[in-house]
Scaffold this motif. Sequence first.
Motif, PDB file in Angstrom:
ATOM      1  N   ASN A  40       0.820  -1.199   0.000  1.00  0.00           N
ATOM      2  CA  ASN A  40       0.000   0.000   0.000  1.00  0.00           C
ATOM      3  C   ASN A  40       0.865   1.265   0.000  1.00  0.00           C
ATOM      4  N   CYS A  41       1.981   1.213   0.725  1.00  0.00           N
ATOM      5  CA  CYS A  41       2.878   2.373   0.773  1.00  0.00           C
ATOM      6  C   CYS A  41       3.518   2.660  -0.583  1.00  0.00           C
ATOM      7  N   LEU A  42       3.920   1.601  -1.271  1.00  0.00           N
ATOM      8  CA  LEU A  42       4.655   1.780  -2.523  1.00  0.00           C
ATOM      9  C   LEU A  42       3.755   1.952  -3.738  1.00  0.00           C
ATOM     10  N   GLU A  43       2.624   1.275  -3.734  1.00  0.00           N
ATOM     11  CA  GLU A  43       1.769   1.264  -4.926  1.00  0.00           C
ATOM     12  C   GLU A  43       0.420   1.925  -4.724  1.00  0.00           C
ATOM     13  N   GLY A  44       0.087   2.260  -3.481  1.00  0.00           N
ATOM     14  CA  GLY A  44      -1.223   2.850  -3.226  1.00  0.00           C
ATOM     15  C   GLY A  44      -1.347   4.248  -3.821  1.00  0.00           C
ATOM     16  N   THR A  45      -2.523   4.577  -4.281  1.00  0.00           N
ATOM     17  CA  THR A  45      -2.795   5.903  -4.834  1.00  0.00           C
ATOM     18  C   THR A  45      -3.140   6.860  -3.704  1.00  0.00           C
ATOM     19  N   ARG A  46      -2.506   8.022  -3.688  1.00  0.00           N
ATOM     20  CA  ARG A  46      -2.821   9.016  -2.660  1.00  0.00           C
ATOM     21  C   ARG A  46      -4.171   9.647  -2.985  1.00  0.00           C
ATOM     22  N   THR A  47      -5.107   9.510  -2.087  1.00  0.00           N
ATOM     23  CA  THR A  47      -6.459  10.030  -2.307  1.00  0.00           C
ATOM     24  C   THR A  47      -6.882  11.038  -1.247  1.00  0.00           C
ATOM     25  N   SER A  48      -6.046  11.272  -0.264  1.00  0.00           N
ATOM     26  CA  SER A  48      -6.390  12.207   0.811  1.00  0.00           C
ATOM     27  C   SER A  48      -6.189  13.647   0.349  1.00  0.00           C
ATOM     28  N   ILE A  49      -7.123  14.519   0.739  1.00  0.00           N
ATOM     29  CA  ILE A  49      -7.051  15.935   0.383  1.00  0.00           C
ATOM     30  C   ILE A  49      -6.963  16.749   1.668  1.00  0.00           C
ATOM     31  N   PRO A  50      -5.902  17.533   1.859  1.00  0.00           N
ATOM     32  CA  PRO A  50      -5.816  18.365   3.058  1.00  0.00           C
ATOM     33  C   PRO A  50      -6.830  19.507   3.014  1.00  0.00           C
ATOM     34  N   GLN A  73     -13.074   2.669  -9.221  1.00  0.00           N
ATOM     35  CA  GLN A  73     -12.428   1.495  -9.794  1.00  0.00           C
ATOM     36  C   GLN A  73     -11.235   1.067  -8.941  1.00  0.00           C
ATOM     37  N   TYR A  74     -10.494   2.028  -8.420  1.00  0.00           N
ATOM     38  CA  TYR A  74      -9.355   1.735  -7.551  1.00  0.00           C
ATOM     39  C   TYR A  74      -9.814   1.010  -6.284  1.00  0.00           C
ATOM     40  N   VAL A  75     -10.931   1.437  -5.715  1.00  0.00           N
ATOM     41  CA  VAL A  75     -11.484   0.780  -4.530  1.00  0.00           C
ATOM     42  C   VAL A  75     -11.784  -0.685  -4.837  1.00  0.00           C
ATOM     43  N   ARG A  76     -12.373  -0.938  -5.995  1.00  0.00           N
ATOM     44  CA  ARG A  76     -12.704  -2.323  -6.365  1.00  0.00           C
ATOM     45  C   ARG A  76     -11.439  -3.144  -6.616  1.00  0.00           C
ATOM     46  N   GLU A  77     -10.422  -2.513  -7.211  1.00  0.00           N
ATOM     47  CA  GLU A  77      -9.180  -3.233  -7.485  1.00  0.00           C
ATOM     48  C   GLU A  77      -8.440  -3.595  -6.197  1.00  0.00           C
ATOM     49  N   CYS A  78      -8.685  -2.829  -5.136  1.00  0.00           N
ATOM     50  CA  CYS A  78      -8.004  -3.072  -3.857  1.00  0.00           C
ATOM     51  C   CYS A  78      -8.772  -4.029  -2.954  1.00  0.00           C
ATOM     52  N   GLU A  79      -9.888  -4.538  -3.422  1.00  0.00           N
ATOM     53  CA  GLU A  79     -10.711  -5.391  -2.569  1.00  0.00           C
ATOM     54  C   GLU A  79      -9.964  -6.642  -2.115  1.00  0.00           C
ATOM     55  N   TRP A  80      -9.099  -7.179  -2.970  1.00  0.00           N
ATOM     56  CA  TRP A  80      -8.376  -8.398  -2.588  1.00  0.00           C
ATOM     57  C   TRP A  80      -7.465  -8.114  -1.393  1.00  0.00           C
ATOM     58  N   GLN A  81      -6.899  -6.897  -1.318  1.00  0.00           N
ATOM     59  CA  GLN A  81      -6.069  -6.553  -0.166  1.00  0.00           C
ATOM     60  C   GLN A  81      -6.913  -6.477   1.101  1.00  0.00           C
ATOM     61  N   GLU A 302      -8.281  15.384  11.641  1.00  0.00           N
ATOM     62  CA  GLU A 302      -7.033  15.399  10.879  1.00  0.00           C
ATOM     63  C   GLU A 302      -6.905  16.580   9.943  1.00  0.00           C
ATOM     64  N   HIS A 303      -8.024  17.274   9.709  1.00  0.00           N
ATOM     65  CA  HIS A 303      -8.078  18.324   8.694  1.00  0.00           C
ATOM     66  C   HIS A 303      -7.682  17.759   7.334  1.00  0.00           C
ATOM     67  N   GLU A 304      -8.151  16.562   7.073  1.00  0.00           N
ATOM     68  CA  GLU A 304      -7.996  15.900   5.784  1.00  0.00           C
ATOM     69  C   GLU A 304      -9.299  15.226   5.413  1.00  0.00           C
ATOM     70  N   CYS A 305      -9.482  14.985   4.126  1.00  0.00           N
ATOM     71  CA  CYS A 305     -10.687  14.309   3.629  1.00  0.00           C
ATOM     72  C   CYS A 305     -10.247  13.226   2.661  1.00  0.00           C
ATOM     73  N   ASP A 306     -10.542  11.984   3.007  1.00  0.00           N
ATOM     74  CA  ASP A 306     -10.142  10.858   2.166  1.00  0.00           C
ATOM     75  C   ASP A 306     -11.362   9.969   1.920  1.00  0.00           C
ATOM     76  N   VAL A 307     -12.077  10.279   0.845  1.00  0.00           N
ATOM     77  CA  VAL A 307     -13.305   9.552   0.523  1.00  0.00           C
ATOM     78  C   VAL A 307     -12.997   8.084   0.230  1.00  0.00           C
ATOM     79  N   CYS A 308     -11.904   7.828  -0.491  1.00  0.00           N
ATOM     80  CA  CYS A 308     -11.548   6.435  -0.813  1.00  0.00           C
ATOM     81  C   CYS A 308     -11.280   5.624   0.442  1.00  0.00           C
ATOM     82  N   GLN A 309     -10.566   6.206   1.378  1.00  0.00           N
ATOM     83  CA  GLN A 309     -10.266   5.477   2.608  1.00  0.00           C
ATOM     84  C   GLN A 309     -11.540   5.161   3.378  1.00  0.00           C
TER      85      GLN A 309
END
Length: 400
Positions: A40-50, A73-81, A302-309
């Motif tokens: 997740n650290c190396l290949e995960g897409t950054r989706t958080s917005i400050p 689509q990214y959420v669905r691709e990460c389902e196996w994780q 956190e003063h961040e918004c991460d809908v994907c997370q």
Amino acid sequence: MAAATGSIDVLSMLEHLRNNYPNMVDNVEQYKLAHLVILNCLEGTRTSIPIIKSFCREVERILEEDVAESQMQYVRECEWQDDSVKSIFSKQNSDQILFPEKDRFPNIQPEWHSQVYLRPFPPGSATESSTYINAIHVDGYEEQGRYVVTSYPLPHCIGDFWRLIVEQNIYVVVCLNETSSKDETCKLFWPINKTKMKPTEFISVQHVKTSSLKFYTVMTFEVKAETAYLEEVRDTTVEIIKFKGWNTSVILPDFEDFFSLAEDVIKISRRSTPVLISCYDGATASGLFIAMSFLIEQINQEHECDVCQAIRSIRTSRKQFVDTLEEVEFLYKACLLYVEQKFGNRTYTARHKVKVTRTRWRFFGGAGNDRHSRTVVSGAKEPTTKILPVRTVELRPREE
């Protein structure tokens, strides 16, 4: 290591760590988890917005450039994780037995790792199906098992609904959809006008009062469970918060009404956990509500918004949560309005007002029910070390 050499050696690093700390990563499950975190650290897409001045601009870009579709689509691709994490922290129950006659929809059933079980009932002569209810535990932003989610009960399951409330020590219930007298499968499942009902032989529910607020109605009930059912007589006060105006006829709710309800429930749930979240199908409205609650807490802390997370987090409990592009876009628009109202000109000046679009959706779930074209997430991905983010962003005054 990855940045310096272009490769990683997990086994070598583990050996180095265990030479100094023998109890670190001491089983196969933790070893698997380490690989998932690294991936997740190396290949995960950054989706958080400050939540800074550019927040509005970034959300508008996501909505205008179809980025939300790529994120879904990214959420669905990460389902196996996410499914792998389930197997790490929970042992699959191979003996799970389902009773479809108690499910409102056959394709929305409890996941084995989050399923809620009832006590055998009635005492002394319980049937096998008496422990089954289509209900699941769902984690909140900060707390495991903060919510219990179930559908509106079928007429023959109203007793199970109230048994769930009693057995899980629930004091706050949120009902998100309106009920319809035309729907024979969804009758009113609480007493009104200070009357009493007995959903089971050992549980009685007395209506006490009803208070009507702008966005929702609060109904107060006295619930009594007798000793033949529990170890001792239990008298509790239960509040049902019924959201106004969200009919099962497929209309998404009003943005402001929705996050105002979520804010109030967050305040209440700090004093009462778990909170029971219920909607017509036990997935569509409930998933959207819990995701909105997650985002409100994340924005404030956190003063961040991460809908994907938020979506990935709750979908580990039920795949039908937030399953359409319209729902993802709704969350972004709701967060945009929420941030604007919460922080005002301390963050940004909105260039455009959010256009409220009434979107139709259907009451069925399932990961296979993809009603949108799939866009593969391509291009370079930004490395990130954030699994559960903890950093905060300082809010600065708006620049003139």
